[in-house]
Structure formats: structure tokens, C-alpha cells
Design a protein around this motif. Structure first.
Motif, mmCIF file in Angstrom:
data_model
loop_
_atom_site.group_PDB
_atom_site.id
_atom_site.type_symbol
_atom_site.label_atom_id
_atom_site.label_comp_id
_atom_site.label_asym_id
_atom_site.label_seq_id
_atom_site.Cartn_x
_atom_site.Cartn_y
_atom_site.Cartn_z
ATOM 1 N N PRO A 76 50.312 31.250 35.365
ATOM 2 C CA PRO A 76 48.232 31.271 34.065
ATOM 3 C C PRO A 76 48.501 29.889 33.804
ATOM 4 N N GLU A 77 47.661 29.605 32.755
ATOM 5 C CA GLU A 77 47.021 28.863 31.873
ATOM 6 C C GLU A 77 47.505 29.049 30.472
ATOM 7 N N ARG A 78 46.789 30.706 30.371
ATOM 8 C CA ARG A 78 47.467 31.598 29.529
ATOM 9 C C ARG A 78 47.563 32.575 29.240
ATOM 10 N N PRO A 79 48.673 33.248 28.849
ATOM 11 C CA PRO A 79 49.233 34.674 28.829
ATOM 12 C C PRO A 79 47.489 35.905 29.489
ATOM 13 N N PHE A 80 48.270 36.368 29.551
ATOM 14 C CA PHE A 80 47.202 38.005 30.189
ATOM 15 C C PHE A 80 48.431 38.778 29.436
ATOM 16 N N LEU A 81 47.340 40.845 28.575
ATOM 17 C CA LEU A 81 48.049 41.557 28.639
ATOM 18 C C LEU A 81 47.874 42.108 30.133
ATOM 19 N N ALA A 82 48.045 42.550 30.372
ATOM 20 C CA ALA A 82 48.311 43.474 31.565
ATOM 21 C C ALA A 82 49.184 44.772 31.273
ATOM 22 N N LEU B 124 54.099 57.310 42.318
ATOM 23 C CA LEU B 124 53.691 56.437 43.667
ATOM 24 C C LEU B 124 53.176 54.952 43.408
ATOM 25 N N VAL B 125 53.202 53.858 44.196
ATOM 26 C CA VAL B 125 52.974 52.167 44.240
ATOM 27 C C VAL B 125 51.942 52.838 45.028
ATOM 28 N N VAL B 126 51.378 51.130 45.071
ATOM 29 C CA VAL B 126 50.019 50.691 45.669
ATOM 30 C C VAL B 126 50.362 49.177 46.328
ATOM 31 N N ARG B 127 49.572 49.486 47.468
ATOM 32 C CA ARG B 127 49.892 47.767 48.511
ATOM 33 C C ARG B 127 48.860 47.243 47.075
ATOM 34 N N ARG B 128 49.590 45.745 47.116
ATOM 35 C CA ARG B 128 48.453 44.799 46.337
ATOM 36 C C ARG B 128 47.528 44.114 47.529
ATOM 37 N N ALA B 129 47.025 43.716 46.758
ATOM 38 C CA ALA B 129 44.987 43.417 47.875
ATOM 39 C C ALA B 129 45.320 42.026 48.087
ATOM 40 N N PRO C 183 50.487 50.505 40.354
ATOM 41 C CA PRO C 183 48.976 50.422 40.083
ATOM 42 C C PRO C 183 48.445 49.976 38.515
ATOM 43 N N GLY C 184 48.296 48.935 38.195
ATOM 44 C CA GLY C 184 47.313 48.694 37.133
ATOM 45 C C GLY C 184 46.535 46.647 36.808
ATOM 46 N N GLY C 185 47.070 46.071 36.203
ATOM 47 C CA GLY C 185 46.283 44.898 36.564
ATOM 48 C C GLY C 185 45.805 44.046 34.493
ATOM 49 N N VAL D 217 44.711 51.114 31.321
ATOM 50 C CA VAL D 217 45.522 52.203 32.134
ATOM 51 C C VAL D 217 44.571 52.600 33.620
ATOM 52 N N THR D 218 43.715 53.519 32.518
ATOM 53 C CA THR D 218 43.053 54.842 33.515
ATOM 54 C C THR D 218 42.130 53.820 34.055
ATOM 55 N N ARG D 219 41.326 52.824 33.966
ATOM 56 C CA ARG D 219 40.002 52.262 34.530
ATOM 57 C C ARG D 219 41.113 51.606 35.727
ATOM 58 N N GLU D 220 42.425 50.911 35.183
ATOM 59 C CA GLU D 220 42.622 50.433 36.777
ATOM 60 C C GLU D 220 43.758 51.277 37.819
ATOM 61 N N VAL D 221 43.835 53.080 37.227
ATOM 62 C CA VAL D 221 44.238 53.359 37.867
ATOM 63 C C VAL D 221 43.269 54.365 38.290
ATOM 64 N N ARG D 222 42.372 54.489 38.181
ATOM 65 C CA ARG D 222 40.975 54.568 38.935
ATOM 66 C C ARG D 222 40.855 53.765 39.882
ATOM 67 N N GLU D 223 40.652 52.274 39.529
ATOM 68 C CA GLU D 223 39.666 51.306 40.795
ATOM 69 C C GLU D 223 41.079 51.623 41.593
ATOM 70 N N GLU D 224 41.853 51.225 41.812
ATOM 71 C CA GLU D 224 43.031 50.625 42.195
ATOM 72 C C GLU D 224 43.018 51.981 43.336
ATOM 73 N N THR D 225 42.686 52.965 43.244
ATOM 74 C CA THR D 225 43.520 54.498 43.269
ATOM 75 C C THR D 225 42.746 55.898 43.523
#
Length: 83
Positions: free
Chosen positions: A9-15, A27-32, A43-45, A57-65
């Protein structure tokens, strides 16, 4: 994927990502979405502006799973940089 093929990316992202372990299984997820669509991962983002790491992390897990979690701890580990 070789480092020559990696897109930066042009700049770093905190994930964040979550290691959710139950009955000795992780638990693993398949990237869409790109990058790496179809690959398996934890799971994450990206952390959104104003979020704490626990909120993100709570939001990302809820969104993805669809799971609602309560993070136990925040672990910050070693970072491996591409050579």
C-alpha cells in the motif's frame, strides 16, 4: 507468492487478527477479497479511525464470522519484514 509479486500500500495500515481456539481447534476463514482471495487466514482486518484494538478485532470477527467475542488479551509479536 514471491516478494517481487507482493503489492504494497502507499501507506501502512494498522490491522488486527484473532486466534480463536476451541477444543484444540483454530478458527480460520477463507479470504473473499483481494489480496489473496481464496486463501485461508485468521479472521481480522484494518483498524478503523478511533477504534481500540479490542473494538476492531471484535468488529472484524463479527463481520467475517457472525460470532460475538470478548477478547482476552492483546498480543503484539515480532514482525517479519520482507528482505
Amino acid at each position: 507468492m514471491s516478494t517481487a509479486d507482493r503489492a504494497y500500500p502507499e501507506r501502512p495500515f494498522l490491522a488486527v487478527s484473532a486466534a480463536i481456539i476451541r477444543d484444540g481447534r483454530i478458527l480460520v476463514v477463507r479470504r473473499a477479497q483481494p489480496p489473496l482471495a481464496g486463501m485461508w487466514t485468521l479472521p481480522g482486518g484494518v483498524v478503523e479511525a478511533g477504534e481500540t484494538l479490542h473494538e476492531a478485532v471484535t468488529r472484524e470477527v463479527r463481520e467475517e464470522t457472525g460470532l460475538t467475542i470478548a477478547p482476552l488479551d492483546t498480543a503484539i509479536g515480532d514482525v517479519a519484514l520482507d528482505a
